[in-house]
Design a protein around this motif. Sequence first.
Motif, PDB file in Angstrom:
ATOM      1  N   ASP A   1     112.227 -24.194  -1.483  1.00 31.77           N
ATOM      2  CA  ASP A   1     112.824 -25.522  -1.468  1.00 31.77           C
ATOM      3  C   ASP A   1     112.391 -26.226  -0.194  1.00 31.77           C
ATOM      4  OD1 ASP A   1     114.262 -24.508   0.607  1.00 31.77           O
ATOM      5  OD2 ASP A   1     116.194 -24.545  -0.408  1.00 31.77           O
ATOM      6  N   ARG A   2     112.970 -27.372   0.052  1.00 30.12           N
ATOM      7  CA  ARG A   2     112.449 -28.188   1.136  1.00 30.12           C
ATOM      8  C   ARG A   2     112.857 -27.690   2.511  1.00 30.12           C
ATOM      9  NH1 ARG A   2     112.486 -34.025  -1.765  1.00 30.12           N
ATOM     10  NH2 ARG A   2     111.444 -34.650   0.143  1.00 30.12           N
ATOM     11  N   LYS A   3     113.667 -26.650   2.536  1.00 30.03           N
ATOM     12  CA  LYS A   3     113.956 -26.031   3.826  1.00 30.03           C
ATOM     13  C   LYS A   3     112.762 -25.208   4.309  1.00 30.03           C
ATOM     14  CE  LYS A   3     118.826 -25.437   2.925  1.00 30.03           C
ATOM     15  NZ  LYS A   3     119.011 -24.622   1.733  1.00 30.03           N
ATOM     16  N   ASN A   4     111.936 -24.807   3.351  1.00 31.97           N
ATOM     17  CA  ASN A   4     110.704 -24.104   3.695  1.00 31.97           C
ATOM     18  C   ASN A   4     109.727 -25.138   4.286  1.00 31.97           C
ATOM     19  OD1 ASN A   4     108.069 -23.030   3.531  1.00 31.97           O
ATOM     20  ND2 ASN A   4     108.644 -21.683   1.835  1.00 31.97           N
ATOM     21  N   GLU A   5     109.310 -24.926   5.544  1.00 35.58           N
ATOM     22  CA  GLU A   5     108.425 -25.881   6.232  1.00 35.58           C
ATOM     23  C   GLU A   5     107.247 -26.307   5.360  1.00 35.58           C
ATOM     24  OE1 GLU A   5     110.020 -27.430   8.930  1.00 35.58           O
ATOM     25  OE2 GLU A   5     107.877 -27.831   9.226  1.00 35.58           O
ATOM     26  N   ALA A   6     106.690 -25.339   4.647  1.00 36.27           N
ATOM     27  CA  ALA A   6     105.478 -25.608   3.879  1.00 36.27           C
ATOM     28  C   ALA A   6     105.763 -26.443   2.630  1.00 36.27           C
ATOM     29  CB  ALA A   6     104.801 -24.299   3.500  1.00 36.27           C
ATOM     30  N   TYR A   7     107.032 -26.605   2.296  1.00 38.16           N
ATOM     31  CA  TYR A   7     107.398 -27.404   1.117  1.00 38.16           C
ATOM     32  C   TYR A   7     108.292 -28.569   1.503  1.00 38.16           C
ATOM     33  CZ  TYR A   7     105.497 -24.004  -2.175  1.00 38.16           C
ATOM     34  OH  TYR A   7     104.657 -23.209  -2.907  1.00 38.16           O
ATOM     35  N   LYS A   8     108.261 -28.898   2.778  1.00 39.92           N
ATOM     36  CA  LYS A   8     109.187 -29.898   3.287  1.00 39.92           C
ATOM     37  C   LYS A   8     109.163 -31.200   2.486  1.00 39.92           C
ATOM     38  CE  LYS A   8     110.576 -31.840   7.691  1.00 39.92           C
ATOM     39  NZ  LYS A   8     110.154 -32.079   9.063  1.00 39.92           N
ATOM     40  N   TYR A   9     107.994 -31.587   2.027  1.00 44.82           N
ATOM     41  CA  TYR A   9     107.877 -32.872   1.344  1.00 44.82           C
ATOM     42  C   TYR A   9     107.652 -32.725  -0.157  1.00 44.82           C
ATOM     43  CZ  TYR A   9     107.244 -34.139   6.201  1.00 44.82           C
ATOM     44  OH  TYR A   9     107.420 -34.290   7.542  1.00 44.82           O
ATOM     45  N   THR A  10     107.785 -31.507  -0.653  1.00 40.83           N
ATOM     46  CA  THR A  10     107.501 -31.273  -2.066  1.00 40.83           C
ATOM     47  C   THR A  10     108.720 -30.675  -2.747  1.00 40.83           C
ATOM     48  OG1 THR A  10     105.165 -30.928  -1.578  1.00 40.83           O
ATOM     49  CG2 THR A  10     105.962 -30.068  -3.670  1.00 40.83           C
ATOM     50  N   ASN A  11     109.214 -31.387  -3.722  1.00 46.41           N
ATOM     51  CA  ASN A  11     110.342 -30.888  -4.486  1.00 46.41           C
ATOM     52  C   ASN A  11     109.823 -30.323  -5.804  1.00 46.41           C
ATOM     53  OD1 ASN A  11     112.653 -30.406  -5.861  1.00 46.41           O
ATOM     54  ND2 ASN A  11     113.538 -32.462  -5.574  1.00 46.41           N
ATOM     55  N   LEU A  12     109.998 -29.017  -5.983  1.00 45.14           N
ATOM     56  CA  LEU A  12     109.437 -28.367  -7.159  1.00 45.14           C
ATOM     57  C   LEU A  12     110.316 -28.522  -8.398  1.00 45.14           C
ATOM     58  CD1 LEU A  12     108.191 -25.014  -5.582  1.00 45.14           C
ATOM     59  CD2 LEU A  12     106.793 -26.957  -6.283  1.00 45.14           C
TER      60      LEU A  12
ATOM     61  N   ASP B   1     105.752 -17.387   0.749  1.00 48.10           N
ATOM     62  CA  ASP B   1     105.995 -18.298  -0.349  1.00 48.10           C
ATOM     63  C   ASP B   1     106.330 -17.446  -1.572  1.00 48.10           C
ATOM     64  OD1 ASP B   1     105.636 -19.918  -2.588  1.00 48.10           O
ATOM     65  OD2 ASP B   1     104.043 -21.090  -1.657  1.00 48.10           O
ATOM     66  N   GLY B   2     107.547 -17.571  -2.075  1.00 44.88           N
ATOM     67  CA  GLY B   2     108.002 -16.753  -3.197  1.00 44.88           C
ATOM     68  C   GLY B   2     107.143 -16.863  -4.438  1.00 44.88           C
TER      69      GLY B   2
ATOM     70  N   ALA C   1      97.025 -40.473  -7.042  1.00 47.42           N
ATOM     71  CA  ALA C   1      98.337 -40.327  -7.658  1.00 47.42           C
ATOM     72  C   ALA C   1      98.890 -41.695  -7.991  1.00 47.42           C
ATOM     73  CB  ALA C   1      99.280 -39.582  -6.719  1.00 47.42           C
ATOM     74  N   ASP C   2      99.509 -41.787  -9.151  1.00 52.92           N
ATOM     75  CA  ASP C   2     100.239 -43.019  -9.452  1.00 52.92           C
ATOM     76  C   ASP C   2     101.494 -42.655 -10.241  1.00 52.92           C
ATOM     77  OD1 ASP C   2      99.111 -42.499 -11.930  1.00 52.92           O
ATOM     78  OD2 ASP C   2      97.596 -44.066 -11.762  1.00 52.92           O
ATOM     79  N   LYS C   3     102.152 -43.664 -10.808  1.00 52.23           N
ATOM     80  CA  LYS C   3     103.422 -43.473 -11.512  1.00 52.23           C
ATOM     81  C   LYS C   3     104.369 -42.635 -10.660  1.00 52.23           C
ATOM     82  CE  LYS C   3     101.258 -44.566 -15.768  1.00 52.23           C
ATOM     83  NZ  LYS C   3      99.881 -44.054 -15.625  1.00 52.23           N
ATOM     84  N   GLN C   4     104.913 -41.553 -11.242  1.00 52.33           N
ATOM     85  CA  GLN C   4     105.871 -40.743 -10.472  1.00 52.33           C
ATOM     86  C   GLN C   4     105.219 -39.466  -9.940  1.00 52.33           C
ATOM     87  OE1 GLN C   4     108.948 -41.965 -10.158  1.00 52.33           O
ATOM     88  NE2 GLN C   4     108.576 -43.638 -11.573  1.00 52.33           N
ATOM     89  N   GLN C   5     103.908 -39.414  -9.939  1.00 52.30           N
ATOM     90  CA  GLN C   5     103.239 -38.151  -9.623  1.00 52.30           C
ATOM     91  C   GLN C   5     103.430 -37.740  -8.163  1.00 52.30           C
ATOM     92  OE1 GLN C   5      99.273 -39.242 -10.756  1.00 52.30           O
ATOM     93  NE2 GLN C   5      99.879 -39.623 -12.867  1.00 52.30           N
ATOM     94  N   HIS C   6     103.320 -36.443  -7.975  1.00 53.59           N
ATOM     95  CA  HIS C   6     103.370 -35.929  -6.609  1.00 53.59           C
ATOM     96  C   HIS C   6     102.200 -34.959  -6.415  1.00 53.59           C
ATOM     97  CE1 HIS C   6     105.064 -34.527  -2.777  1.00 53.59           C
ATOM     98  NE2 HIS C   6     104.675 -33.321  -3.160  1.00 53.59           N
ATOM     99  N   VAL C   7     101.466 -35.151  -5.346  1.00 50.00           N
ATOM    100  CA  VAL C   7     100.349 -34.248  -5.054  1.00 50.00           C
ATOM    101  C   VAL C   7     100.451 -33.788  -3.604  1.00 50.00           C
ATOM    102  CG1 VAL C   7      97.849 -33.953  -4.974  1.00 50.00           C
ATOM    103  CG2 VAL C   7      98.856 -35.476  -6.686  1.00 50.00           C
ATOM    104  N   ALA C   8     100.464 -32.486  -3.428  1.00 49.49           N
ATOM    105  CA  ALA C   8     100.569 -31.942  -2.073  1.00 49.49           C
ATOM    106  C   ALA C   8      99.403 -31.010  -1.800  1.00 49.49           C
ATOM    107  CB  ALA C   8     101.875 -31.177  -1.925  1.00 49.49           C
ATOM    108  N   ASN C   9      98.897 -31.091  -0.599  1.00 47.20           N
ATOM    109  CA  ASN C   9      97.893 -30.126  -0.161  1.00 47.20           C
ATOM    110  C   ASN C   9      98.421 -29.404   1.062  1.00 47.20           C
ATOM    111  OD1 ASN C   9      95.268 -30.219  -1.711  1.00 47.20           O
ATOM    112  ND2 ASN C   9      95.681 -32.402  -1.400  1.00 47.20           N
ATOM    113  N   PHE C  10      98.339 -28.113   0.997  1.00 47.93           N
ATOM    114  CA  PHE C  10      98.727 -27.288   2.124  1.00 47.93           C
ATOM    115  C   PHE C  10      97.488 -26.486   2.518  1.00 47.93           C
ATOM    116  CE2 PHE C  10      99.752 -23.180   3.812  1.00 47.93           C
ATOM    117  CZ  PHE C  10     100.769 -23.421   4.726  1.00 47.93           C
TER     118      PHE C  10
END
Lengths: 452, 265
Positions: A48-59, A146-147, A295-304
Amino acid sequence: MDYRPEVIKALTELWSGSYKTFLKDSPDIYNRYRAGAFDDFLRMGIPDRKNEAYKYTNLEKSFGYRYEKYYSPVPADFKEAEKFHCEVEDLDVWNMVLLNGFFPHGEEGLVMLPGGIWVGSMKAAAKQFPALVEKHYNKYASNENDGLVPLNTALASDGLFLYAPRKTSYTKPIQIVNLLHSDKDIFAQDRNLVIVEEGAQLSLLVCDHALSPQHYLTNTVTEVFVGQNARFEIIRVQNQHNNSGKITHTFIHQERDSYASSNNITLHGGLVRNATWHSLEGENSETHSYGLFFADKQQHVANFVKVDHAAPNCNSTQLFKGVLDDNSSGAFNGRIMVHQNAQKTNAYQSNNNIILSDTARMDTKPQLEIYADDVKCSHGATVGQLDEDALFYLRSRGIDEHEAKLMLMFGFAHDVIKNISIEALRDRIDNLVLQRLRGELSRCASCAIQCN
Amino acid sequence: MNSEFLIQIKELKASIDNKEILKGVSLEVKPGEIHAIMGPNGSGKSTLANVLTGREIAKVTHGTVVFEGKDLLGMSPEERAREGIFLSFQYPIEIPGVSMVNFMKTAINEQRKHRGLEPLSASDFLRLMREKKELVEIDSALTNRSVNEGFSGGEKKKNEIFQMAMLEPRLALLDETDSGLDIDALRIVANGVNKIRRPDTSVIVITHYQRLLDYIVPDFVHVMYDGRIVRSAGPELALELEERGYDWIRKEADVSEETWTTDRK
Ligand SMILES: Nc1ncnc2c1ncn2[C@@H]1O[C@H](COP(=O)(O)OP(=O)(O)O)[C@@H](O)[C@H]1O
Ligand SMILES: [Mg+2]
C-alpha cells in the motif's frame, strides 16, 4: 475500507488448492520456493502507499477487483489459442506468441534458434536444463521488498525461458507477444528467466496486448542474468486497455564488463507499474534504464527503478519520460545506490514529464544513497507543459496547432526511443508512438504479428 | 481588394503584461519593396514581428493590419504563414527530436493544402530540399538533424533562411538575422535572401547595422524608438545612423514627446 483482507483470503484459498490444480505438474526446482514465498507474501501483503516504493501508486483499482479465475490453462484454451492464426509480417524479428502467459503449444515448447539460442517455456527448461535453471532461478529476484514478488514466486506456473549460451548471439531481436484473451476476468502471473552467458548477445522485445475487453491483472517477474562481457537489451511495449492492470518486476543482474539496457514503453493500460532493478555486481559494467509512457483518462503509470552500483567503474543512466492528459496520474521513483567499494561510479538520472491537462498529476522522486567517495552522480526532474516557444516556431511555419503539438510530443518521446539500438525496432516504435499520439493505435495493428 | 499594398499596418498598439510596448505603429509595404527597421534595443522591433506573426505574448489593443486585403490580426499564426508571412527569428528555437526533414515536409504540405495542391511526393520533396540547400549554402548534415539542435549561432540563422527558401513567402520579416554572423556568413545569408526573392516578394529587415543593408538594399529605412516609428527616409538614413548612432534620434524623439505632452496639457 481496506480491500486487501478479502483478496488475501481468496489468494490463500487459491494457494491451498494449487498443487491439485494449476501447479499439478510443476517442476520441483520451482516448487521448493513456493511455500516460503507464500509466507513472505502473507507477511508483506499487497503493497500500500505506506510502502515507499508505492507511495504514489494505489493498487486497489487492479487488486481490489474480484477476478473470476486465476489463470491456469486447460486443453480447450490451447485450442482456442490455435485460432490465433498469426502471420509474421516483419522478418526483422523472430517471434513467439504467449497466450495469457502460456505457450499455446504446451510443454514441448523449447526451441533452438540459429546461432544456438534457446527459447521456450520455463516448464520445459526445468526438464532440459535443470542445473542451469537451478543455478539462476530465484537468485536475482528480491523477495524482501515487495510482497508481489513472492506472490509470483509462490503461484506462477510458467513463463518464458530464454538462454543464450556462452558467446552465442542472434542477429535479430526476439519478440515475445503476450496476448491476453479470455471470456473471463483473470488474474495471471508469469515468471520468466533470461540467461545471457559470458560473451553472448541478445535483444528481446516483449509486447503486451490485451485482445478482449475483460478485466485483467498480470503480475510478472523476470530475472535476467547478464554474464561477463555479455550484452542484453530488453524493450517492453505495453498496449493494453483501461481495464487491464500490468505489474512487472524485472531484475537484471550484471557481471563484469557487461552491458544491459531496459526500455519500458507504455502506450496504454489502466494501471501499469514497471519496477526495474539493475544490479551491477561486476566492475566495468554499463546499464541503462529507459522508460516512456502516455497516460490519459483515469490511467495510472508508475516506473520504479533501482540501480545498485555494487562494483567499481560502472556507468548507469536512467531516462524516463511521461506525457499525461485528462485525469491520469504517473509516478517515477528512481533510486541509485552506490556501495562503499563502488569507486569511480558514474550514475545519471533524468525524469521529464509533460502535463497536458489541469487535472493530470505526476509525482517524481529521486533517491540517492552514496557510500563511496569517488563518484559522479547527477539527477534532475521536470514536470511541465509543452514548450510554448517551440510550439509557436512550428506554427509560424504553417503547421497546424494540433499537428505541432503532436510533433513536439513525438520529439519529446523520441529522446527515449532513440536509445533502442536496433534501427528497425526504433523505427517501428517511433511509428507506434505516432499512432498513439494520433489516437489511431488499435489493439494488434502495431504488432509484427497480425492476428485474425 | 486590389490594394497597392502587400501589408498595411495602421496605428498598431500592443501591450505585454499591461505595459504598452507598441504605441501606434503605422507602416505600408508594397509588393517587392524592402523596408529596414532600425532602432535601439528594447524599442519594440521584435514585438512588432511577433504581433505580425501572431505570437500571443503581446496583446494588440488598437489598430489594424491588412495583408493582401485580408484582416491579418484575426488569423492564427499558421494561417498567416500559409498566407505567405515568414519570420526569420532573432533567436531560433531548438526542438530536440523533431527532424528538419519531417518539419519541412509538414510545413510545405500544409502550405500546399492551403493552396489546394496535392502533397509533394517524397522524391519531389527531397529534390526541393537539395535545391534550396544549395541556394543558401547550408551544410547538408544540418538538415539531417533535429530542428536547430546543437546548431551554432550562424547555422541557426542560415537555417532560418533555408526555411524561407523552402516556403517562398510573400513577406519576409528578418529579425536581426545578421547579428552574430561573421562577414562570410553574413554574405551567404544576404545573398540567399536575394536569390530567394522574387520581384514581388517584400522584405522587412530588422537590423542594427548598415553592413547587411549593403547586400539587401532597402527602399525605405525606418527608425523605431520607444514603440513608435520616429523617422522614415531612404537608404541614406541607415548610413547616417551608422555614423551618428541613435542618441540624436532619442533626443529628438524625447523632445517631441515632451512637446506633445505639454501641448496636450
Ligand atoms: N516576453 C516579454 N515579456 C515582457 N516584456 C517583454 C517581452 N518581450 C519584450 N518585452 C519588452 O518589450 C520591449 C520591447 O522589446 P523588443 O520588442 O524585444 O525590442 P527590440 O526587438 O527592439 O530590441 C522591451 O522593453 C522588452 O523588455
Ligand atoms: Mg529584437
